[in-house]
Design a protein around this motif. Structure first.
Motif, PDB file in Angstrom:
ATOM      1  N   GLU A   1       0.834  -1.205   0.000  1.00  0.00           N
ATOM      2  CA  GLU A   1       0.000   0.000   0.000  1.00  0.00           C
ATOM      3  C   GLU A   1       0.870   1.256   0.000  1.00  0.00           C
ATOM      4  OE1 GLU A   1      -4.077   1.461   2.094  1.00  0.00           O
ATOM      5  OE2 GLU A   1      -2.478   0.847   3.459  1.00  0.00           O
ATOM      6  N   LYS A   2       1.974   1.217   0.734  1.00  0.00           N
ATOM      7  CA  LYS A   2       2.887   2.364   0.736  1.00  0.00           C
ATOM      8  C   LYS A   2       3.464   2.596  -0.656  1.00  0.00           C
ATOM      9  CE  LYS A   2       4.178   1.734   5.589  1.00  0.00           C
ATOM     10  NZ  LYS A   2       5.252   1.343   6.540  1.00  0.00           N
ATOM     11  N   GLN A   3       3.844   1.473  -1.344  1.00  0.00           N
ATOM     12  CA  GLN A   3       4.372   1.585  -2.707  1.00  0.00           C
ATOM     13  C   GLN A   3       3.310   2.133  -3.661  1.00  0.00           C
ATOM     14  OE1 GLN A   3       7.518   1.029  -3.824  1.00  0.00           O
ATOM     15  NE2 GLN A   3       8.117   0.684  -1.679  1.00  0.00           N
ATOM     16  N   TRP A   4       2.090   1.681  -3.468  1.00  0.00           N
ATOM     17  CA  TRP A   4       0.967   2.108  -4.320  1.00  0.00           C
ATOM     18  C   TRP A   4       0.721   3.617  -4.166  1.00  0.00           C
ATOM     19  CZ3 TRP A   4      -2.537   1.934  -7.982  1.00  0.00           C
ATOM     20  CH2 TRP A   4      -3.850   2.389  -7.810  1.00  0.00           C
ATOM     21  N   ILE A   5       0.714   4.103  -2.928  1.00  0.00           N
ATOM     22  CA  ILE A   5       0.485   5.529  -2.693  1.00  0.00           C
ATOM     23  C   ILE A   5       1.660   6.348  -3.213  1.00  0.00           C
ATOM     24  CG2 ILE A   5       0.277   7.264  -0.857  1.00  0.00           C
ATOM     25  CD1 ILE A   5      -1.383   5.214   0.713  1.00  0.00           C
TER      26      ILE A   5
ATOM     27  N   SER B   1      -7.092   4.210  -1.228  1.00  0.00           N
ATOM     28  CA  SER B   1      -7.594   3.084  -0.426  1.00  0.00           C
ATOM     29  C   SER B   1      -8.003   1.890  -1.269  1.00  0.00           C
ATOM     30  CB  SER B   1      -8.810   3.543   0.394  1.00  0.00           C
ATOM     31  OG  SER B   1      -8.487   4.643   1.203  1.00  0.00           O
ATOM     32  N   PHE B   2      -7.997   2.042  -2.586  1.00  0.00           N
ATOM     33  CA  PHE B   2      -8.593   1.040  -3.472  1.00  0.00           C
ATOM     34  C   PHE B   2      -7.854  -0.301  -3.420  1.00  0.00           C
ATOM     35  CE2 PHE B   2      -9.624  -0.684  -7.780  1.00  0.00           C
ATOM     36  CZ  PHE B   2     -11.001  -0.741  -7.619  1.00  0.00           C
ATOM     37  N   LEU B   3      -6.529  -0.281  -3.436  1.00  0.00           N
ATOM     38  CA  LEU B   3      -5.765  -1.532  -3.429  1.00  0.00           C
ATOM     39  C   LEU B   3      -6.073  -2.340  -2.175  1.00  0.00           C
ATOM     40  CD1 LEU B   3      -3.603  -3.502  -4.441  1.00  0.00           C
ATOM     41  CD2 LEU B   3      -1.872  -2.031  -3.375  1.00  0.00           C
ATOM     42  N   ARG B   4      -6.016  -1.699  -1.007  1.00  0.00           N
ATOM     43  CA  ARG B   4      -6.282  -2.429   0.232  1.00  0.00           C
ATOM     44  C   ARG B   4      -7.725  -2.920   0.287  1.00  0.00           C
ATOM     45  NH1 ARG B   4      -4.115  -3.195   5.359  1.00  0.00           N
ATOM     46  NH2 ARG B   4      -2.347  -1.813   4.962  1.00  0.00           N
ATOM     47  N   SER B   5      -8.667  -2.133  -0.185  1.00  0.00           N
ATOM     48  CA  SER B   5     -10.067  -2.565  -0.144  1.00  0.00           C
ATOM     49  C   SER B   5     -10.284  -3.784  -1.037  1.00  0.00           C
ATOM     50  CB  SER B   5     -10.992  -1.420  -0.557  1.00  0.00           C
ATOM     51  OG  SER B   5     -10.819  -1.079  -1.916  1.00  0.00           O
TER      52      SER B   5
END
Length: 711
Positions: free
Chosen positions: A143-147, A177-181
């Motif tokens: 998620e950190k990489q995604w953001i 938030s989309f990846l984690r959701s």
């Protein structure tokens, strides 16, 4: 081998059969003319084999027919463009379930979610072309990489949420938030274990399988037991909660969430200071002393809400921890402490909760109600009837939002609301209502019946969502409260101090109780109407009303204090000075405990319950032809009317006496008329006359000298 497998040679992970079989068909739901729901399985692999889903095609499925008729958005298709077929399949699986479980509407799926998917596809094609499954990701790091990736693309990853009550605050954007959701949802839906075996329980599943009840007007569906870091602690805590939920004594879902919330803090703290422990057998007093220190620091630093109460938080926390440890010993759990809990947690560890003042009840004052009802038509139209029902029935918000088509009860021309009270387990509870509210409910019921069917409202709720993620569920409690507070800020609804009033749903219940007591209803009647389990809460309303009367009493006294002098004449006792508090206390005590209404005022001498002159109370001449020292006039508005009648009737008696030449009657009644007129002229402006106030002052002075305290 199906078409998708033929076209894509990819390794079959453990979820392969579940995902492909799900996407190969769908359950069609068709509402018939009588509102009944017809369901059947449609063998159609459209969602499996196509990488582009078109809204015009999906809209032909009966489940989405009504939504498709109203569809006016620009988005016409969803494209699954991930170069990794396995990941693409998982993304299809998530979108499919979100659509068919009514968690996304056509509009959200084919517009905002589609846009977010396009970004995620781009990200995955750059970084994870050979990933076997999204569930292989370390989601916290990813998620950190995604953001970070979104930020480098110039995409905003935060958004400012505006709240009329709490002000603006920053949060992650929907895209961030989309990846984690997606990850969390995929993890949940591919976990086919029995719900009790999982680390995250969904109460809707537990309700369907085991009848575990939950509040339908709230969205707290999950408990995440994985937050307990120690696996052994987690295993035993899961067993403990399961047994309590299934036990004979009711343990609510909200209590489950609270129990986890507080014990998680405790168990993680113990795990932190004793990382090698797999149980609590060696738990000692010094461990709990360290926890108390940590708990105090935690409550001070982390409780940031404006209505946070650190003392109450600590009381609840220690209470739940204590119960958990005691139950572990009672059930002879293998992790139970060896030492008795009484040797670990002392009574002095639990802080004292400050006692609220009797008037500190979260009710909606009349001053605020007047403003609310002045602007009620500006309130969201779906919320207006909810407010009226809360205000006029005293029902808790959960019970109001749980009202069904059968709630309106009529008997012998009188109307009542009939419902089950969840909190105190009262079945078929009835509350009398006026015809105005009965008519409102009748309209709401009729409207709901016309819009409802077995698909969108199977439980026949009145205040219900017919579409979206809450389809078939009542309005959310938080939404009701938020709308009222938006109105308060928009229309400047303020309390008597001039501050914007903060509405709470439950305050309307307290308002109902206060008004019932104020209207003369007895304690037991109010307790029954409000389905209180015990009279303690009802008594608080009575105390609040008593305090309100006391304040009104002081207001009247301070507006003008007169007395009868030694000759029986009315004279002003004080002018432009404060009445001593002990005088007011004494007057109020006598007024509350001893006062008895009579035709001349209020008799305040009935300490023993009677007056020797009560048969014909000569209150104005009882003291050697002068007024009784214990007479008070003007305490109620009725006294003004009494003396109007005295004056009118005495004047007629004088006329009659003159007609018959009765000089003795003329003289007696003219003297009375003079007394009545003087008293009337004094009290009609709101003043109060006390019989010889100086006498009471001398009495109190003697009591002080003897050491007698006020009250």
């Amino acid at each position: 081998m199906n078409k998708y497998t033929e076209r894509n040679s990819l390794p079959q992970n453990e979820y392969w059969d579940l995902i492909t079989s799900t996407l190969s068909s769908y359950e069609a739901r068709e509402v018939l003319g009588d509102g009944k729901l017809k369901t059947y399985k449609a063998e159609n692999d459209y969602f499996l084999v196509n990488d582009i889903w078109k809204v015009d095609t999906v809209g032909q499925i009966p489940n989405f027919a009504e939504l498709y008729k109203e569809y006016k958005n620009a988005g016409r298709k969803i494209t699954f463009s991930s170069e990794n077929p396995s990941v693409s399949l998982e993304l299809k699986f998530v979108f499919y379930l979100k659509l068919f479980n009514d968690e996304w509407s056509l509009s959200s799926a084919f517009n905002s979610s589609k846009t977010n998917l396009n970004r995620l596809n781009e990200y995955l094609n750059e970084r994870h072309t050979r990933l076997p499954s999204l569930l292989e990701l370390d989601i916290d790091k990813e998620e950190k990489q995604w953001i970070w990736w979104l930020t480098n693309k110039g995409v905003a990853t935060t958004r400012i949420l505006k709240n009329s009550v709490y002000g603006d605050f920053e949060n992650k954007s929907a895209l961030a938030s989309f990846l984690r959701s997606i990850y969390n949802y995929l993890s949940e839906q591919t976990d086919t274990r029995e719900e009790w075996e999982k680390d995250r329980w969904d109460v809707r599943v537990l309700n369907e399988k085991y009848g575990i009840e939950y509040n339908r007007s709230m969205s707290h569906y999950y408990v995440d037991i994985k937050k307990i870091q120690n696996e052994e602690f987690r295993k035993h805590f899961k067993k403990y909660i399961k047994n309590r939920l299934l036990g004979a004594r009711n343990f609510s879902w909200s209590a489950t969430r609270e129990c986890l919330r507080f014990n998680q803090l405790f168990l993680n703290f113990i795990n932190e200071i004793e990382p090698d422990w797999n149980g609590l057998k060696d738990l000692a007093r010094e461990h709990f002393e360290k926890y108390l220190e940590y708990l105090n620091h935690y409550a001070k630093i982390n409780l940031k809400r404006r209505d946070a109460n650190p003392t109450f938080y600590k009381i609840r926390n220690i209470g739940y921890v204590k119960t958990f440890l005691e139950d572990c010993q009672r059930y002879e759990s293998s992790i139970a402490p060896k030492k008795p809990v009484t040797k670990l947690i002392y009574p002095g560890d639990i802080p004292n909760m400050p006692v609220k003042a009797t008037d500190d009840i979260d009710h909606v004052p009349d001053f605020v109600l007047e403003q609310l009802f002045e602007h009620i038509n500006c309130l969201h139209p779906d919320v207006q009837p909810v407010v009226w029902v809360m205000y006029k029935t005293g029902l808790r918000i959960s019970d109001v939002l749980g009202l069904t088509h059968e709630c309106l009860w009529r008997l012998n021309g009188k109307s009542s609301v009939k419902t089950d009270i969840e909190k105190t387990y009262v079945i078929n509870h009835k509350i009398p209502i006026d015809e105005e509210l009965a008519s409102l409910l009748a309209v709401l019921i009729d409207k709901s019946k016309k819009l409802s069917n077995d698909d969108n409202n199977p439980d026949n709720f009145i205040f219900v969502r017919y579409t979206s993620s809450r389809k078939g569920q009542p309005y959310n409690q938080g939404w009701i409260q938020a709308k009222m507070n938006e109105l308060a800020h928009k229309k400047k609804i303020v309390d008597e101090a001039g501050n914007i009033f903060h509405f709470k749903n439950h305050a309307f219940r307290h308002t109902f109780g206060v008004k019932m007591i104020n209207g003369g209803a007895d304690i037991l009647t109010v307790q029954e109407l409000m389905a209180h389990a015990s009279p303690e809460m009802t008594m608080r309303y009575a105390k609040l009303v008593d305090d309100t009367k006391r304040k009104e009493f002081e207001k009247v006294v301070k507006s003008g204090v007169f007395s009868f002098d030694l000759d029986g004449k009315v004279h002003q006792v004080t002018e432009n000075e404060e009445i001593p508090e002990d005088i007011i206390d004494a007057l109020w005590r006598d007024e509350k405990l001893n006062a008895s209404d009579n035709p001349y005022g209020t008799c305040r001498a009935r300490v023993n319950g009677n007056c020797p002159l009560a048969a014909e109370p000569p209150c104005l001449t009882a003291n050697n032809g002068k007024p009784c020292f214990d007479l008070a006039v003007g305490m109620t508005s009725f006294d003004v009317k009494k003396y109007e009648l005295h004056i009118e009737s005495t004047a007629k008696m004088i006329e009659a006496a003159k007609e018959y030449g009765r000089e003795d009657m003329i003289e007696a009644n003219e003297k009375n008329l003079e007394r009545y007129q003087e008293i009337y002229n004094t009290i009609k402006s709101g003043s109060v006359i006390f019989g010889n106030l100086e006498r009471m002052q001398r009495k109190l002075e003697r009591m002080r000298k003897k050491g007698v305290k006020n009250g």
